[in-house]
Design a protein around this motif. Structure first.
Motif, PDB file in Angstrom:
ATOM      1  N   ASP A  84       0.854  -1.193   0.000  1.00  0.00           N
ATOM      2  CA  ASP A  84       0.000   0.000   0.000  1.00  0.00           C
ATOM      3  C   ASP A  84       0.883   1.235   0.000  1.00  0.00           C
ATOM      4  O   ASP A  84       2.120   1.147  -0.035  1.00  0.00           O
ATOM      5  CB  ASP A  84      -0.977  -0.034   1.172  1.00  0.00           C
ATOM      6  CG  ASP A  84      -0.285  -0.015   2.532  1.00  0.00           C
ATOM      7  OD1 ASP A  84       0.910   0.361   2.605  1.00  0.00           O
ATOM      8  OD2 ASP A  84      -0.940  -0.360   3.534  1.00  0.00           O
ATOM      9  N   LEU A  85       0.263   2.423   0.052  1.00  0.00           N
ATOM     10  CA  LEU A  85       1.045   3.651  -0.061  1.00  0.00           C
ATOM     11  C   LEU A  85       1.955   3.882   1.129  1.00  0.00           C
ATOM     12  O   LEU A  85       2.917   4.655   1.045  1.00  0.00           O
ATOM     13  CB  LEU A  85       0.097   4.849  -0.246  1.00  0.00           C
ATOM     14  CG  LEU A  85      -0.685   4.850  -1.564  1.00  0.00           C
ATOM     15  CD1 LEU A  85      -1.573   6.085  -1.651  1.00  0.00           C
ATOM     16  CD2 LEU A  85       0.256   4.791  -2.762  1.00  0.00           C
ATOM     17  N   SER A  86       1.685   3.180   2.252  1.00  0.00           N
ATOM     18  CA  SER A  86       2.565   3.301   3.417  1.00  0.00           C
ATOM     19  C   SER A  86       3.719   2.303   3.368  1.00  0.00           C
ATOM     20  O   SER A  86       4.573   2.297   4.251  1.00  0.00           O
ATOM     21  CB  SER A  86       1.755   3.099   4.699  1.00  0.00           C
ATOM     22  OG  SER A  86       1.294   1.751   4.790  1.00  0.00           O
ATOM     23  N   GLY A  87       3.729   1.438   2.327  1.00  0.00           N
ATOM     24  CA  GLY A  87       4.775   0.443   2.202  1.00  0.00           C
ATOM     25  C   GLY A  87       4.448  -0.890   2.833  1.00  0.00           C
ATOM     26  O   GLY A  87       5.266  -1.799   2.813  1.00  0.00           O
ATOM     27  N   LYS A  88       3.248  -1.028   3.370  1.00  0.00           N
ATOM     28  CA  LYS A  88       2.836  -2.287   3.991  1.00  0.00           C
ATOM     29  C   LYS A  88       2.477  -3.300   2.908  1.00  0.00           C
ATOM     30  O   LYS A  88       1.786  -2.974   1.935  1.00  0.00           O
ATOM     31  CB  LYS A  88       1.636  -2.049   4.910  1.00  0.00           C
ATOM     32  CG  LYS A  88       1.183  -3.302   5.643  1.00  0.00           C
ATOM     33  CD  LYS A  88      -0.004  -2.989   6.544  1.00  0.00           C
ATOM     34  CE  LYS A  88      -0.495  -4.250   7.253  1.00  0.00           C
ATOM     35  NZ  LYS A  88      -1.662  -3.955   8.124  1.00  0.00           N
ATOM     36  N   THR A  89       2.966  -4.536   3.096  1.00  0.00           N
ATOM     37  CA  THR A  89       2.761  -5.578   2.080  1.00  0.00           C
ATOM     38  C   THR A  89       1.282  -5.851   1.845  1.00  0.00           C
ATOM     39  O   THR A  89       0.499  -5.987   2.793  1.00  0.00           O
ATOM     40  CB  THR A  89       3.460  -6.883   2.504  1.00  0.00           C
ATOM     41  OG1 THR A  89       4.868  -6.650   2.597  1.00  0.00           O
ATOM     42  CG2 THR A  89       3.208  -7.999   1.483  1.00  0.00           C
ATOM     43  N   ALA A 126      20.058  -9.113 -13.754  1.00  0.00           N
ATOM     44  CA  ALA A 126      20.390  -9.762 -12.481  1.00  0.00           C
ATOM     45  C   ALA A 126      19.071  -9.989 -11.757  1.00  0.00           C
ATOM     46  O   ALA A 126      17.992  -9.646 -12.260  1.00  0.00           O
ATOM     47  CB  ALA A 126      21.334  -8.877 -11.663  1.00  0.00           C
ATOM     48  N   ASP A 127      19.119 -10.621 -10.569  1.00  0.00           N
ATOM     49  CA  ASP A 127      17.907 -10.789  -9.784  1.00  0.00           C
ATOM     50  C   ASP A 127      17.246  -9.424  -9.593  1.00  0.00           C
ATOM     51  O   ASP A 127      17.891  -8.455  -9.166  1.00  0.00           O
ATOM     52  CB  ASP A 127      18.221 -11.410  -8.429  1.00  0.00           C
ATOM     53  CG  ASP A 127      18.642 -12.869  -8.561  1.00  0.00           C
ATOM     54  OD1 ASP A 127      18.433 -13.430  -9.644  1.00  0.00           O
ATOM     55  OD2 ASP A 127      19.177 -13.430  -7.587  1.00  0.00           O
ATOM     56  N   THR A 128      15.963  -9.321  -9.945  1.00  0.00           N
ATOM     57  CA  THR A 128      15.267  -8.032  -9.974  1.00  0.00           C
ATOM     58  C   THR A 128      13.932  -8.139  -9.239  1.00  0.00           C
ATOM     59  O   THR A 128      13.207  -9.123  -9.406  1.00  0.00           O
ATOM     60  CB  THR A 128      15.006  -7.604 -11.432  1.00  0.00           C
ATOM     61  OG1 THR A 128      16.250  -7.544 -12.130  1.00  0.00           O
ATOM     62  CG2 THR A 128      14.317  -6.252 -11.501  1.00  0.00           C
ATOM     63  N   THR A 129      13.626  -7.098  -8.434  1.00  0.00           N
ATOM     64  CA  THR A 129      12.341  -7.025  -7.746  1.00  0.00           C
ATOM     65  C   THR A 129      11.617  -5.756  -8.172  1.00  0.00           C
ATOM     66  O   THR A 129      12.175  -4.659  -8.120  1.00  0.00           O
ATOM     67  CB  THR A 129      12.521  -7.031  -6.222  1.00  0.00           C
ATOM     68  OG1 THR A 129      13.142  -8.263  -5.817  1.00  0.00           O
ATOM     69  CG2 THR A 129      11.170  -6.912  -5.518  1.00  0.00           C
ATOM     70  N   LEU A 130      10.370  -5.897  -8.617  1.00  0.00           N
ATOM     71  CA  LEU A 130       9.505  -4.775  -8.968  1.00  0.00           C
ATOM     72  C   LEU A 130       8.429  -4.655  -7.899  1.00  0.00           C
ATOM     73  O   LEU A 130       7.843  -5.659  -7.489  1.00  0.00           O
ATOM     74  CB  LEU A 130       8.856  -4.989 -10.334  1.00  0.00           C
ATOM     75  CG  LEU A 130       9.784  -5.339 -11.512  1.00  0.00           C
ATOM     76  CD1 LEU A 130       8.956  -5.501 -12.781  1.00  0.00           C
ATOM     77  CD2 LEU A 130      10.846  -4.269 -11.696  1.00  0.00           C
ATOM     78  N   THR A 131       8.152  -3.417  -7.456  1.00  0.00           N
ATOM     79  CA  THR A 131       7.149  -3.213  -6.411  1.00  0.00           C
ATOM     80  C   THR A 131       6.056  -2.296  -6.932  1.00  0.00           C
ATOM     81  O   THR A 131       6.331  -1.172  -7.387  1.00  0.00           O
ATOM     82  CB  THR A 131       7.776  -2.609  -5.152  1.00  0.00           C
ATOM     83  OG1 THR A 131       8.816  -3.467  -4.681  1.00  0.00           O
ATOM     84  CG2 THR A 131       6.740  -2.435  -4.053  1.00  0.00           C
ATOM     85  N   ALA A 132       4.796  -2.781  -6.883  1.00  0.00           N
ATOM     86  CA  ALA A 132       3.632  -1.998  -7.296  1.00  0.00           C
ATOM     87  C   ALA A 132       2.971  -1.408  -6.053  1.00  0.00           C
ATOM     88  O   ALA A 132       2.646  -2.137  -5.103  1.00  0.00           O
ATOM     89  CB  ALA A 132       2.651  -2.877  -8.062  1.00  0.00           C
ATOM     90  N   TYR A 133       2.771  -0.078  -6.030  1.00  0.00           N
ATOM     91  CA  TYR A 133       2.124   0.618  -4.906  1.00  0.00           C
ATOM     92  C   TYR A 133       0.641   0.797  -5.219  1.00  0.00           C
ATOM     93  O   TYR A 133       0.264   1.224  -6.322  1.00  0.00           O
ATOM     94  CB  TYR A 133       2.785   1.973  -4.679  1.00  0.00           C
ATOM     95  CG  TYR A 133       4.129   1.869  -3.992  1.00  0.00           C
ATOM     96  CD1 TYR A 133       4.253   2.125  -2.629  1.00  0.00           C
ATOM     97  CD2 TYR A 133       5.264   1.499  -4.701  1.00  0.00           C
ATOM     98  CE1 TYR A 133       5.486   2.031  -1.988  1.00  0.00           C
ATOM     99  CE2 TYR A 133       6.505   1.393  -4.078  1.00  0.00           C
ATOM    100  CZ  TYR A 133       6.605   1.666  -2.720  1.00  0.00           C
ATOM    101  OH  TYR A 133       7.822   1.570  -2.091  1.00  0.00           O
ATOM    102  N   TYR A 134      -0.196   0.481  -4.218  1.00  0.00           N
ATOM    103  CA  TYR A 134      -1.646   0.554  -4.371  1.00  0.00           C
ATOM    104  C   TYR A 134      -2.254   1.552  -3.406  1.00  0.00           C
ATOM    105  O   TYR A 134      -1.812   1.680  -2.245  1.00  0.00           O
ATOM    106  CB  TYR A 134      -2.282  -0.819  -4.142  1.00  0.00           C
ATOM    107  CG  TYR A 134      -2.192  -1.720  -5.349  1.00  0.00           C
ATOM    108  CD1 TYR A 134      -3.272  -1.887  -6.201  1.00  0.00           C
ATOM    109  CD2 TYR A 134      -1.010  -2.403  -5.641  1.00  0.00           C
ATOM    110  CE1 TYR A 134      -3.188  -2.705  -7.310  1.00  0.00           C
ATOM    111  CE2 TYR A 134      -0.925  -3.231  -6.754  1.00  0.00           C
ATOM    112  CZ  TYR A 134      -2.017  -3.374  -7.587  1.00  0.00           C
ATOM    113  OH  TYR A 134      -1.931  -4.175  -8.677  1.00  0.00           O
TER     114      TYR A 134
END
Length: 646
Positions: free
Chosen positions: A478-483, A545-553
């Motif tokens: 979420d917008l606070s960074g909580k999973t 390389a190992d890659t992480t994408l993060t989608a914010y909701y």
């Protein structure tokens, strides 16, 4: 059942063509008669697209219906990625003509997972009406039989009862129990059948040979091979793909196996007399000089025997050729009948016969009389020079395969003699060149000392070594960074979907490749941005390389309020005009009317009229009394205003 099914498939087609349907033969009698009628058939790798070559197989089968024919079809090193209607039609025509059709499946010498093999079998069974499976790259050493037993049993469970294993080289008897037929030869030139006599006590219907690179129809060889193996196919086509055409003598080869159309040369007959042929060698004074190399062939056929003088063998009455070799200073001069023009002599064997090769320089050769040996090592590397082992390598001499192995391969050769070495392609790699720059995959060598050959390969697609893998991970917060978990995600490469699932989602990506990643909304979870700042829910990423994408909701409420007001053309409030809300929910009432709506649902708002109050337009300019709206949660509560005139 596995041991008997080959006889039934091979013989039943011919039997059914000879017995009228009205004969009323039961299934038990059919099986027994088919066993008794086993005939040598043709097993043709039909690695062409449905068309001319398929039609020729059909036409020839129609001309010779009694000859069993198996066609191996291969859309794309297996069943391919989707069902091809042309293959459906072509396979149907082959079967209508009485051809047994089986589908290609690679096993990579058991290096391919059984689950992948079974997946190919499932596709064949689902997409095409075929009769069985062709397991290519079968192992031929003890300990791997279980793999092909499981694969064959799985094919049979899908109704694909006829199974063929192809080690492409000689095998061991334990593999006969894993499939219906084992192909014990797939190499350039005709094999020396004397090297395969250990199979003579086995059912020939379970064995096959498919030599290639044979310029003309080898009538004698086929007649002799038919005594040993039940399935034969010979072609003049050559590497890198000897199975992408039919030989010009295909029709004649079929006729040769058709007892009803073309008389075959007689097989072994006890009444045919046999005689002893003895070959000796002497110097110019008539003194014996033993240890000279000789080769005996059936006239116009394959090699029967090789060895050092004095050489003695028992043969059927007929015509043979004998070739004498030189050794160091011992040079052939003439045969005992005075023939001097050639070191090869023709012998019409009608009685016990002795021939003598006369040599110049009567000094007997120093031991060893056996030619000295050297070692040839064959390595395989990729375009970067890194070793890529396990590539099928063939050593031949005078058109006959001597030995096969997997790279790095080591062969013992006779010094000064000429040999041919060929390497095969596998998977993504194709042969490119030898270390001396030559680009022909079959290389001729004559060695006086041990040497190493290196075959260089390139990738079909990238011409670089196979890419390494890296992990691509897609998470959501979420917008606070909580999973936040469970948001639908799609990963594509070159427009094709390669992975779907819910966050967090991981995928083994190819290093250097570019992927398209898309995430979806769900109820009050609305995509806001990526960690990169991009506001589009679809993004491109190149994985190095190992890659992480993060989608914010944005986690907004799933509800919001719609308020409908009515005013005059001058904006003065008017109350009490009838309003209808319909769609995902419904409500009616008089203005001003408020309604709690679901975000993402569609609603229709319809305004009524009363006495001299006539609807004019909405606040968005629309002049229709009905208005459609879908709350998206991106705004505060919605207020709609309807304007009326008097």
């Amino acid at each position: 059942m596995k041991q008997s099914s080959i006889r039934f498939v091979a013989g039943a087609l011919a039997l059914l063509l000879m017995v009228p349907a009205a004969a009323g033969i039961n299934s038990g009698n059919n099986m027994q008669a088919a066993d008794a009628a086993t005939a040598t058939g043709i097993m043709v790798p039909l690695y062409t697209y449905p068309g001319g070559t398929w039609n020729r197989v059909i036409e020839t089968k129609n001309d010779h219906p009694d000859v069993p024919v198996v066609a191996i079809v291969n859309p794309a090193s297996g069943p391919g990625g989707s069902r091809d209607s042309n293959y459906v039609s072509g396979i149907g025509k082959l079967k209508d003509a009485g051809v047994i059709v089986i589908g290609y499946v690679s096993t990579a010498y058991t290096n391919r997972a059984l689950s992948a093999v079974k997946s190919d079998i499932d596709k064949w069974a689902s997409w095409y009406d075929i009769d069985g499976i062709f397991f290519d790259e079968q192992t031929n050493w003890a300990g791997k039989e279980w793999y092909y037993t499981q694969a064959g049993d799985y094919a049979e469970s899908k109704g694909l009862d006829f199974t063929v294993g192809n080690p492409g080289a000689n095998s061991i008897p334990s593999y006969l129990d894993t499939v219906d037929v084992v192909l014990i030869y797939e190499s350039p030139g005709l094999p020396n059948l004397n090297n395969y006599q250990s199979w003579s006590s086995y059912d020939n219907g379970k064995l096959g040979m498919i030599p290639f690179g044979v310029g003309s129809l080898p009538t004698n060889w086929i007649n002799n091979a038919a005594k040993l193996v039940g399935w034969i196919y010979v072609t003049n086509d050559v590497l890198p793909n000897p199975w992408d055409s039919l030989p010009p003598y295909y029709d004649e080869m079929t006729a040769l196996l058709d007892n009803g159309s073309t008389p075959e040369e007689p097989g072994p007959n006890p009444s045919v007399p046999k005689y002893t042929l003895t070959v000796r060698s002497v110097d110019q004074d008539g003194k014996a000089i033993n240890g000279m190399w000789m080769e005996v062939k059936k006239a116009g056929g394959s090699t029967i025997r090789t060895g050092f003088t004095p050489l003695s063998l028992t043969l059927e009455q007929g015509t043979y050729t004998v070739s004498a070799a030189n050794y160091k200073q011992i040079i052939f001069d003439h045969w005992s009948d005075g023939t001097t023009q050639s070191s090869t002599i023709s012998v019409n064997l009608s009685a016990n016969t002795e021939i003598t090769a006369h040599y110049n320089n009567g000094e007997a050769p120093s031991p060893p009389q056996q030619p000295s040996t050297v070692t040839l090592t064959v390595n395989t590397v990729d375009s970067a020079g890194e070793a890529i082992n396990g590539y099928y390598t063939t050593l031949s001499q005078n058109g006959a395969t001597i030995k096969t192995a997997f790279s790095p391969a080591s062969f013992t050769l006779n010094s000064g003699q000429t040999y041919q070495v060929a390497v095969a392609d596998y998977g993504d790699y194709v042969f490119d060149h030898w270390n001396d720059g030559s680009t022909t995959r079959q290389k001729t060598v004559t060695l006086q000392q041990s040497a190493t050959l290196t075959a260089h390969y390139k990738s079909k697609t990238t011409e670089v070594p196979l890419q390494e893998e890296a992990t691509l991970t897609v998470t959501s917060v979420d917008l606070s960074g909580k999973t936040v978990t469970g948001l639908w995600t799609v990963i594509k490469k070159n427009g094709a979907t390669v992975k779907t699932g819910y966050t967090p989602l991981t995928y083994s990506a190819q290093v250097g490749s570019t992927y398209e990643v898309s995430v979806a909304n769900y109820k009050n979870y609305v995509f806001d941005h990526w960690e990169s700042g991009s506001k589009s829910s679809t993004r491109q990423v190149t994985v190095n390389a190992d890659t992480t994408l993060t989608a914010y909701y944005n986690t907004r409420s799933s509800k919001m309020t719609i308020t409908i007001k009515s005013v005059g053309l001058d904006g003065s409030p008017i109350t009490g005009l009838w309003t209808v809300i319909s769609g995902a929910g419904s409500a009616t009432g008089f203005t001003p009317l408020s309604y709690t709506a679901n975000i993402g649902s569609q609603y229709t708002i319809t305004m009524g009229e009363w006495q001299n109050y006539r609807f004019d337009h909405w606040d968005n300019g629309s002049t229709s009394r009905s208005r459609i709206i879908t709350p998206d949660g991106n705004n505060s509560n919605i207020v709609l205003t309807a304007y009326y005139r008097q």
